[in-house]
Enzyme design. Structure first.
Site, PDB file in Angstrom:
ATOM      1  N   HIS A 143      11.366   0.875   0.672  1.00  0.00           N
ATOM      2  CA  HIS A 143      11.138  -0.526   1.059  1.00  0.00           C
ATOM      3  C   HIS A 143      12.380  -1.101   1.737  1.00  0.00           C
ATOM      4  O   HIS A 143      12.393  -2.275   2.077  1.00  0.00           O
ATOM      5  CB  HIS A 143      10.861  -1.378  -0.184  1.00  0.00           C
ATOM      6  CG  HIS A 143       9.632  -0.985  -0.938  1.00  0.00           C
ATOM      7  ND1 HIS A 143       8.448  -0.659  -0.325  1.00  0.00           N
ATOM      8  CD2 HIS A 143       9.400  -0.875  -2.274  1.00  0.00           C
ATOM      9  CE1 HIS A 143       7.543  -0.369  -1.256  1.00  0.00           C
ATOM     10  NE2 HIS A 143       8.111  -0.487  -2.438  1.00  0.00           N
ATOM     11  N   PHE A 164     -10.162   3.227  -3.307  1.00  0.00           N
ATOM     12  CA  PHE A 164      -9.594   2.449  -4.404  1.00  0.00           C
ATOM     13  C   PHE A 164     -10.223   2.845  -5.744  1.00  0.00           C
ATOM     14  O   PHE A 164      -9.515   3.096  -6.721  1.00  0.00           O
ATOM     15  CB  PHE A 164      -9.756   0.941  -4.155  1.00  0.00           C
ATOM     16  CG  PHE A 164      -9.171   0.128  -5.265  1.00  0.00           C
ATOM     17  CD1 PHE A 164      -7.798  -0.058  -5.362  1.00  0.00           C
ATOM     18  CD2 PHE A 164      -9.976  -0.401  -6.261  1.00  0.00           C
ATOM     19  CE1 PHE A 164      -7.239  -0.771  -6.415  1.00  0.00           C
ATOM     20  CE2 PHE A 164      -9.427  -1.120  -7.319  1.00  0.00           C
ATOM     21  CZ  PHE A 164      -8.058  -1.300  -7.388  1.00  0.00           C
ATOM     22  N   GLY A 172       0.797  -1.228   0.000  1.00  0.00           N
ATOM     23  CA  GLY A 172       0.000   0.000   0.000  1.00  0.00           C
ATOM     24  C   GLY A 172       0.827   1.275   0.000  1.00  0.00           C
ATOM     25  O   GLY A 172       0.372   2.314   0.475  1.00  0.00           O
ATOM     26  N   GLY A 197      -7.098  -4.093  -4.942  1.00  0.00           N
ATOM     27  CA  GLY A 197      -7.237  -3.338  -3.698  1.00  0.00           C
ATOM     28  C   GLY A 197      -8.181  -3.973  -2.691  1.00  0.00           C
ATOM     29  O   GLY A 197      -8.996  -3.284  -2.081  1.00  0.00           O
ATOM     30  N   ARG A 255      -4.669  -2.668  -8.863  1.00  0.00           N
ATOM     31  CA  ARG A 255      -5.173  -3.891  -9.475  1.00  0.00           C
ATOM     32  C   ARG A 255      -6.547  -4.251  -8.921  1.00  0.00           C
ATOM     33  O   ARG A 255      -7.543  -4.193  -9.614  1.00  0.00           O
ATOM     34  CB  ARG A 255      -4.156  -5.014  -9.240  1.00  0.00           C
ATOM     35  CG  ARG A 255      -4.411  -6.296  -9.997  1.00  0.00           C
ATOM     36  CD  ARG A 255      -3.392  -7.359  -9.589  1.00  0.00           C
ATOM     37  NE  ARG A 255      -3.445  -7.672  -8.177  1.00  0.00           N
ATOM     38  CZ  ARG A 255      -4.129  -8.678  -7.652  1.00  0.00           C
ATOM     39  NH1 ARG A 255      -4.786  -9.496  -8.442  1.00  0.00           N
ATOM     40  NH2 ARG A 255      -4.136  -8.881  -6.342  1.00  0.00           N
TER      41      ARG A 255
HETATM   42  P1  A3P Z   1      -3.404  -5.464  -5.231  1.00  0.00           P
HETATM   43  O1  A3P Z   1      -2.388  -5.874  -6.222  1.00  0.00           O
HETATM   44  O2  A3P Z   1      -3.737  -6.565  -4.243  1.00  0.00           O
HETATM   45  O3  A3P Z   1      -4.632  -4.898  -5.846  1.00  0.00           O
HETATM   46  P2  A3P Z   1       2.151  -0.728  -3.515  1.00  0.00           P
HETATM   47  O4  A3P Z   1       1.650   0.655  -3.723  1.00  0.00           O
HETATM   48  O5  A3P Z   1       2.919  -0.902  -2.253  1.00  0.00           O
HETATM   49  O6  A3P Z   1       2.854  -1.255  -4.721  1.00  0.00           O
HETATM   50  O7  A3P Z   1       0.869  -1.650  -3.266  1.00  0.00           O
HETATM   51  C1  A3P Z   1      -0.024  -1.962  -4.308  1.00  0.00           C
HETATM   52  C2  A3P Z   1      -1.256  -2.597  -3.734  1.00  0.00           C
HETATM   53  O8  A3P Z   1      -2.022  -1.595  -3.021  1.00  0.00           O
HETATM   54  C3  A3P Z   1      -2.154  -3.129  -4.835  1.00  0.00           C
HETATM   55  O9  A3P Z   1      -2.775  -4.299  -4.309  1.00  0.00           O
HETATM   56  C4  A3P Z   1      -3.124  -1.976  -5.011  1.00  0.00           C
HETATM   57  O10 A3P Z   1      -4.333  -2.319  -5.631  1.00  0.00           O
HETATM   58  C5  A3P Z   1      -3.334  -1.562  -3.560  1.00  0.00           C
HETATM   59  N1  A3P Z   1      -3.925  -0.210  -3.462  1.00  0.00           N
HETATM   60  C6  A3P Z   1      -3.497   0.922  -4.068  1.00  0.00           C
HETATM   61  N2  A3P Z   1      -4.339   1.941  -3.802  1.00  0.00           N
HETATM   62  C7  A3P Z   1      -5.310   1.437  -3.017  1.00  0.00           C
HETATM   63  C8  A3P Z   1      -6.500   1.993  -2.422  1.00  0.00           C
HETATM   64  N3  A3P Z   1      -6.836   3.271  -2.598  1.00  0.00           N
HETATM   65  N4  A3P Z   1      -7.266   1.167  -1.669  1.00  0.00           N
HETATM   66  C9  A3P Z   1      -6.941  -0.123  -1.502  1.00  0.00           C
HETATM   67  N5  A3P Z   1      -5.849  -0.704  -2.033  1.00  0.00           N
HETATM   68  C10 A3P Z   1      -5.047   0.054  -2.781  1.00  0.00           C
END
Ligand code: A3P
Length: 277
Positions: free
Chosen positions: A93, A216, A44, A240, A238
């Site tokens: 990270h 999301f 996230g 979320g 993707r």
């Molecule tokens: P998924 O691949 O499970 O959908 P990062 O930003 O650390 O790369 O994390 C990406 C993950 O955070 C993705 O998960 C993405 O969909 C999710 N994400 C990004 N924005 C979000 C939001 N507003 N609410 C919920 N999840 C979110």
């Protein structure tokens, strides 16, 4: 699936300058008003970044994605970070052992934790659909390789990452731990908590607006992503959701994962519900 390089015994992505940048952290000048967004990948990062920039700017609007690389210190030389205006929002990270010591003492640190199974699945889709890595081995192969080479994956294992930071940040007034799943459950509540922590309190109406803008659906619809990064279907936004791992893990994979993770996480001072759905 992703090649790693080694710095001070820790694995990081094998991309240009990452090792040099991290090696130069002894020259990094921490500021008291820096806000660090720290997590294991796919937990996230972008979401937290949008929430924090809304709060620091006092404007409930999404950030321009094209500027994003400037905020990842491992991808950015120290002198460029020096030139950034305050308050700097720095996303990383890197493992605790590589984190600039001065920043750990003086800057604000938000550490986000996500169920590792969901972060793992999210990582699989990211690496399979991005143009840089373009992993083509399928889920079972990804699972097997990642579990086998578990110590050598970039940024290390989820459990080493989480254990390290939670222990170091415990009871520190300059640190806040946030769970991805809590943000899913009640985003406004977490937005308010983050605002109070970084000292950018605002009205309840503003928190409502931030939660709406950072939902999301709104982010997925509105964020402009660099097309060149992705193969068809690839996106930072993707699904979320919580519990998508159940669509990917087989029963045997789940058992293998649980056996390792539960052992590595004994006595961890935070409850992680691995069965979350
Ligand atoms: P998924 O691949 O499970 O959908 P990062 O930003 O650390 O790369 O994390 C990406 C993950 O955070 C993705 O998960 C993405 O969909 C999710 N994400 C990004 N924005 C979000 C939001 N507003 N609410 C919920 N999840 C979110």
């Amino acid at each position: 699936p992703l090649r790693s390089a080694c710095v001070k015994g820790k694995f990081v992505p094998d991309w240009p300058l990452v090792v040099d940048n991290i090696d130069n952290y002894d020259k990094f000048h921490a500021r008291g008003d820096d806000i660090w967004i720290v997590n294991w990948p796919k937990s996230g990062t972008h979401w937290m970044f949008e929430v924090v920039t809304c709060l620091t700017s006092g404007k409930a609007q999404l950030h321009d994605g094209i500027k994003e690389n400037t905020m990842f210190p491992e991808f950015c030389p120290v002198d460029i970070l020096d030139d950034m205006t305050s308050p700097r929002i720095l996303d990383t990270h890197i493992q605790l052992e590589l984190f600039p010591e001065e920043a750990l003492k003086t800057s604000k640190i938000i550490y986000t934790v996500r169920n590792p199974k969901d972060a793992f699945v999210s990582g699989y889709f990211h690496l399979s659909r991005d143009n840089l890595v373009g992993f083509r081995g399928g889920w079972n192969n990804f699972f097997r390789t990642s579990m086998k080479e578990i110590k050598e994956v970039p940024y290390g294992t989820w459990y080493d990452h989480v254990r390290g930071y939670l222990a170091a940040l415990e009871n520190k007034p300059n640190a806040l731990v946030v769970k991805y799943e809590d943000m899913i459950k009640d985003l406004k509540k977490e937005v308010r908590r983050i605002a109070e922590f970084i000292g950018h309190q605002n009205s309840e109406e503003f928190y409502d607006e931030v939660a709406r803008v950072c939902s999301f659906d709104h982010m997925q619809k509105s964020k402009k992503e660099l097309k060149i990064i992705w193969k068809p279907g690839g996106s930072m936004y993707r699904k979320g959701i919580v519990g998508d791992w159940k669509n990917m893990f087989t029963v045997a994979q789940n058992e293998e994962f649980d056996a390792i993770y539960k052992d590595r996480l004994k006595n961890l001072n935070i409850s992680i519900d691995f069965e979350l759905a």
